[in-house]
Design an enzyme around this catalytic site. Structure first.
Site, PDB file in Angstrom:
ATOM      1  N   CYS A   1       0.987  -1.129  -0.056  1.00 55.92           N
ATOM      2  CA  CYS A   1      -0.031  -0.030  -0.121  1.00 55.92           C
ATOM      3  C   CYS A   1       1.002   1.195  -0.050  1.00 55.92           C
ATOM      4  CB  CYS A   1      -1.059  -0.089   1.154  1.00 55.92           C
ATOM      5  SG  CYS A   1      -2.341   1.261   0.738  1.00 55.92           S
TER       6      CYS A   1
ATOM      7  N   LYS B   1       1.346  -3.060  -4.762  1.00 58.47           N
ATOM      8  CA  LYS B   1       1.048  -3.890  -3.649  1.00 58.47           C
ATOM      9  C   LYS B   1      -0.078  -3.866  -2.816  1.00 58.47           C
ATOM     10  CE  LYS B   1       4.209  -6.399  -5.473  1.00 58.47           C
ATOM     11  NZ  LYS B   1       3.949  -7.142  -6.686  1.00 58.47           N
TER      12      LYS B   1
ATOM     13  N   CYS C   1      -6.229   2.202  -4.234  1.00 54.20           N
ATOM     14  CA  CYS C   1      -5.482   2.790  -2.986  1.00 54.20           C
ATOM     15  C   CYS C   1      -6.447   3.835  -2.484  1.00 54.20           C
ATOM     16  CB  CYS C   1      -4.226   3.251  -3.468  1.00 54.20           C
ATOM     17  SG  CYS C   1      -3.489   3.693  -1.659  1.00 54.20           S
TER      18      CYS C   1
HETATM   19  P1  FAD Z   1      -0.858 -10.906   3.633  1.00 53.10           P
HETATM   20  O1  FAD Z   1      -2.244 -10.419   3.671  1.00 53.10           O
HETATM   21  O2  FAD Z   1       0.320  -9.941   4.356  1.00 53.10           O
HETATM   22  O3  FAD Z   1      -0.428 -12.259   4.064  1.00 53.10           O
HETATM   23  C1  FAD Z   1       0.566 -12.906   4.063  1.00 53.10           C
HETATM   24  C2  FAD Z   1       0.468 -14.098   5.225  1.00 53.10           C
HETATM   25  O4  FAD Z   1       1.709 -15.143   4.910  1.00 53.10           O
HETATM   26  C3  FAD Z   1       0.563 -13.970   6.452  1.00 53.10           C
HETATM   27  O5  FAD Z   1      -0.675 -14.399   6.944  1.00 53.10           O
HETATM   28  C4  FAD Z   1       1.880 -14.520   7.121  1.00 53.10           C
HETATM   29  O6  FAD Z   1       1.699 -14.970   8.336  1.00 53.10           O
HETATM   30  C5  FAD Z   1       2.152 -15.570   6.153  1.00 53.10           C
HETATM   31  N1  FAD Z   1       3.444 -15.937   5.958  1.00 53.10           N
HETATM   32  C6  FAD Z   1       4.324 -15.095   5.973  1.00 53.10           C
HETATM   33  N2  FAD Z   1       5.751 -15.726   5.867  1.00 53.10           N
HETATM   34  C7  FAD Z   1       5.164 -17.167   5.803  1.00 53.10           C
HETATM   35  C8  FAD Z   1       6.004 -18.382   5.545  1.00 53.10           C
HETATM   36  N3  FAD Z   1       7.015 -18.565   5.645  1.00 53.10           N
HETATM   37  N4  FAD Z   1       5.249 -19.539   5.564  1.00 53.10           N
HETATM   38  C9  FAD Z   1       4.015 -19.275   5.761  1.00 53.10           C
HETATM   39  N5  FAD Z   1       3.096 -18.325   5.698  1.00 53.10           N
HETATM   40  C10 FAD Z   1       3.715 -17.157   5.923  1.00 53.10           C
HETATM   41  N6  FAD Z   1      -4.462  -2.548   0.508  1.00 53.10           N
HETATM   42  C11 FAD Z   1      -5.470  -2.113   0.067  1.00 53.10           C
HETATM   43  O7  FAD Z   1      -6.107  -2.703  -1.048  1.00 53.10           O
HETATM   44  N7  FAD Z   1      -6.511  -1.078   0.247  1.00 53.10           N
HETATM   45  C12 FAD Z   1      -5.839  -0.452   1.467  1.00 53.10           C
HETATM   46  O8  FAD Z   1      -6.360   0.694   1.766  1.00 53.10           O
HETATM   47  C13 FAD Z   1      -4.705  -0.723   2.026  1.00 53.10           C
HETATM   48  N8  FAD Z   1      -4.075  -0.135   3.403  1.00 53.10           N
HETATM   49  C14 FAD Z   1      -3.128  -0.659   3.847  1.00 53.10           C
HETATM   50  C15 FAD Z   1      -2.426   0.064   5.189  1.00 53.10           C
HETATM   51  C16 FAD Z   1      -1.719  -0.613   5.809  1.00 53.10           C
HETATM   52  C17 FAD Z   1      -0.962   0.244   7.175  1.00 53.10           C
HETATM   53  C18 FAD Z   1      -1.007  -1.685   5.341  1.00 53.10           C
HETATM   54  C19 FAD Z   1      -0.051  -2.468   6.223  1.00 53.10           C
HETATM   55  C20 FAD Z   1      -1.431  -2.541   4.347  1.00 53.10           C
HETATM   56  C21 FAD Z   1      -2.532  -1.731   3.285  1.00 53.10           C
HETATM   57  N9  FAD Z   1      -2.993  -2.430   2.394  1.00 53.10           N
HETATM   58  C22 FAD Z   1      -3.991  -1.956   1.587  1.00 53.10           C
HETATM   59  C23 FAD Z   1      -2.144  -3.807   1.706  1.00 53.10           C
HETATM   60  C24 FAD Z   1      -2.701  -5.151   2.056  1.00 53.10           C
HETATM   61  O9  FAD Z   1      -2.960  -5.078   3.268  1.00 53.10           O
HETATM   62  C25 FAD Z   1      -1.872  -5.982   1.469  1.00 53.10           C
HETATM   63  O10 FAD Z   1      -1.549  -5.555   0.023  1.00 53.10           O
HETATM   64  C26 FAD Z   1      -2.522  -7.308   1.497  1.00 53.10           C
HETATM   65  O11 FAD Z   1      -2.626  -7.643   2.693  1.00 53.10           O
HETATM   66  C27 FAD Z   1      -1.242  -8.414   0.634  1.00 53.10           C
HETATM   67  O12 FAD Z   1      -1.909  -9.686   0.617  1.00 53.10           O
HETATM   68  P2  FAD Z   1      -1.056 -10.989   0.793  1.00 53.10           P
HETATM   69  O13 FAD Z   1      -1.924 -12.067   0.787  1.00 53.10           O
HETATM   70  O14 FAD Z   1       0.071 -10.578  -0.435  1.00 53.10           O
HETATM   71  O15 FAD Z   1      -0.056 -10.898   2.274  1.00 53.10           O
END
Ligand code: FAD
Ligand code: UQ1
Length: 439
Positions: A189, A333, A368
């Protein structure tokens, strides 16, 4: 003969066998699809897969008890929502028709279709979805971890561990510099580091302290936002609110005892500037988890899973896909991007399972919601070409109450009830409907 074939291709059973030589209690599992990471992208895609696979054909490897809706962290930082609004138990959000292994991937071996976990279990898969997200590297900034302990004015929305420090810092603010940072790494984000800056500006106006504050946004980037249409709107917001923006300015150290933050000019690396702070909101450097970075067969130079940007299939392994923040696809992202990706991956995974080529394509959609105050938001939506791809039939480069309502009130239930159940593929359908009706 048939029996042998059946044995070799019997993917449908999650077997669990205990090794005597490996770590005590370590086990062997096998499955048709392994999803590594049960966060936003992993959970949403697993939910879709769980509707077409048997329970024991799908394993989700996820270490955490807690699932966070991270987009709400911005509002938690602003004192609008609570951390508990952003949290659910992992066991309650992962699909019931799948096996959850509460453990972490420690080693990926794509050449042998297996993953070894931190506890020493071995998981053999036929198809792999990598969904580990990005980790926050607070320890990479000297002084930061120490500064985040206690009421020091240093805060960060980027972790469930620290997000509650932000509103405390806002409430404690008396006068001086309120500084907001953006690191010199890819981030999740990319709008969030400045959203909290706008919320702070608004908060300080509401409590009558704005004239005592110097609000500064120091970003490593060369632009305020990657898409010109929204960047133009955000520059106007900063000018109108007297927010000082310094580009190519990267936080390298904090001295909490002196309340000093040290920044480097990325265009002239020898030039460092020390800022006094009363409040310092840090967006930390981020990286993919070590287990992934260390697997050079799967990842690019930067440690992201190397995928075809259209099909999201690994460039090297036809049975591997990646979703969300850990993927090399060059989109912004966000959870919104993961929503659009999960349907593409679901279709392409089904195709490769049937030995067909993957044909579904991802257009790079990301959005976003740039919260610019306690009741205002600019909803940025765009594609791989950084061309606006807006859902609504009006120009979205304006601060709007309705977009704030979407962010605060509509998106959380949409996330928990639709996206995590595999029922939200991003707003493409809504966009098509809106534009069909009004254009
Ligand atoms: P995540 O949701 O982070 O999930 C990754 C998972 O993998 C976690 O559960 C973790 O425990 C697990 N993991 C890590 N390492 C390992 C491993 N070695 N083995 C097994 N599991 C593992 N997005 C929007 O669309 N709109 C917004 O307004 C927005 N605002 C945001 C504000 C903030 C402050 C933040 C921090 C993020 C924001 N985002 C927003 C971004 C959004 O949250 C992420 O882009 C999204 O969660 C990505 O999804 P993901 O599945 O890739 O990762
Ligand atoms: C979105 O699809 C999404 O994914 C769940 C978000 O993540 C939280 C968003 O913030 C936004 C804005 C969208 C896009 C949705 C619409 C209705 C425009």
């Amino acid at each position: 003969m048939n029996f042998m074939l059946h044995l070799n291709t019997n993917f449908s059973r999650v077997s669990k066998r205990y090794f005597s030589t490996a770590k005590l209690n370590s086990a062997k599992h096998s499955c048709k699809v392994l999803v590594v990471g049960g966060g936003t992208g992993g959970c949403a895609t697993a939910a879709k897969l769980s509707k077409v696979l048997k329970k024991n054909e799908l394993i989700i490897l996820e270490p955490s008890h807690n699932h966070y809706y991270q987009p709400l962290f911005t509002l938690v930082g602003g004192g609008i929502s609570t951390l508990s609004d952003a949290r659910k138990n992992t066991k309650d959000v992962l699909p019931k028709n799948a096996v959850w292994l509460q453990d972490k991937a420690a080693e990926f071996s794509p050449n042998s279709n297996s993953v070894v976990t931190e506890k020493g279990d071995v998981i053999q898969y036929d198809f792999l979805l990598v969904a580990t997200g990005l980790q926050t590297d607070y320890d990479k900034i000297p002084g930061l971890v120490e500064a985040l302990k206690g009421d020091t004015g240093v805060c960060s929305n980027y972790s469930d561990k620290y997000v509650e420090t932000t509103y405390k810092s806002l409430q404690n603010f008396k006068e001086g510099n309120a500084i907001f940072t953006y690191p010199n790494t890819p981030v999740k984000c990319p709008g969030a580091p400045q959203k909290i800056c706008y919320l702070t500006d608004h908060y300080l106006r509401k409590v009558g302290k704005r004239d005592k504050a110097n609000v500064i946004y120091n970003t490593s980037l060369a632009v305020i936002f990657g898409v010109k249409k929204y960047a133009d709107a955000l520059w106007k917001v900063c000018e109108g609110r007297n927010i000082n923006v310094n580009l190519r300015t990267n936080l390298i150290e904090i001295k909490p005892d002196k309340k000093e933050a040290i920044f480097q000019n990325l265009d002239k690396p020898h030039e460092v500037t020390t800022f006094q702070y009363s409040m310092l909101h840090v967006t930390p450097p981020m990286s993919t988890p070590p287990a992934l970075r260390e697997c050079r067969d799967l990842t690019n130079e930067a440690g992201f899973v190397d995928v075809d940007k259209l099909t999201l299939q690994s460039t090297k392994f036809a049975n591997v896909f990646a979703i969300g923040d850990c993927s090399s696809s060059p989109n912004s992202k966000t959870a919104a991007a993961a929503a659009a990706q999960c349907q593409v991956i679901f279709k392409n995974l089904q195709a490769v399972m049937e030995a067909k080529p993957p044909t579904a394509n991802y257009d790079g959609y990301a959005s976003c919601p740039l919260v610019t105050g306690y009741n205002k938001c600019i909803l940025a939506e765009f594609d791989y070409n950084l061309t606006p791809l807006e859902t609504f039939p009006f120009s979205q480069d304006k601060e709007m109450h309705s977009m704030y309502f979407l962010k605060k009130t509509l998106m959380p239930p949409l996330y928990w009830n639709l996206m995590l159940n595999g029922l939200w593929n991003g707003p493409a359908m809504v966009r098509n409907l809106m534009h069909f009706k009004f254009n």
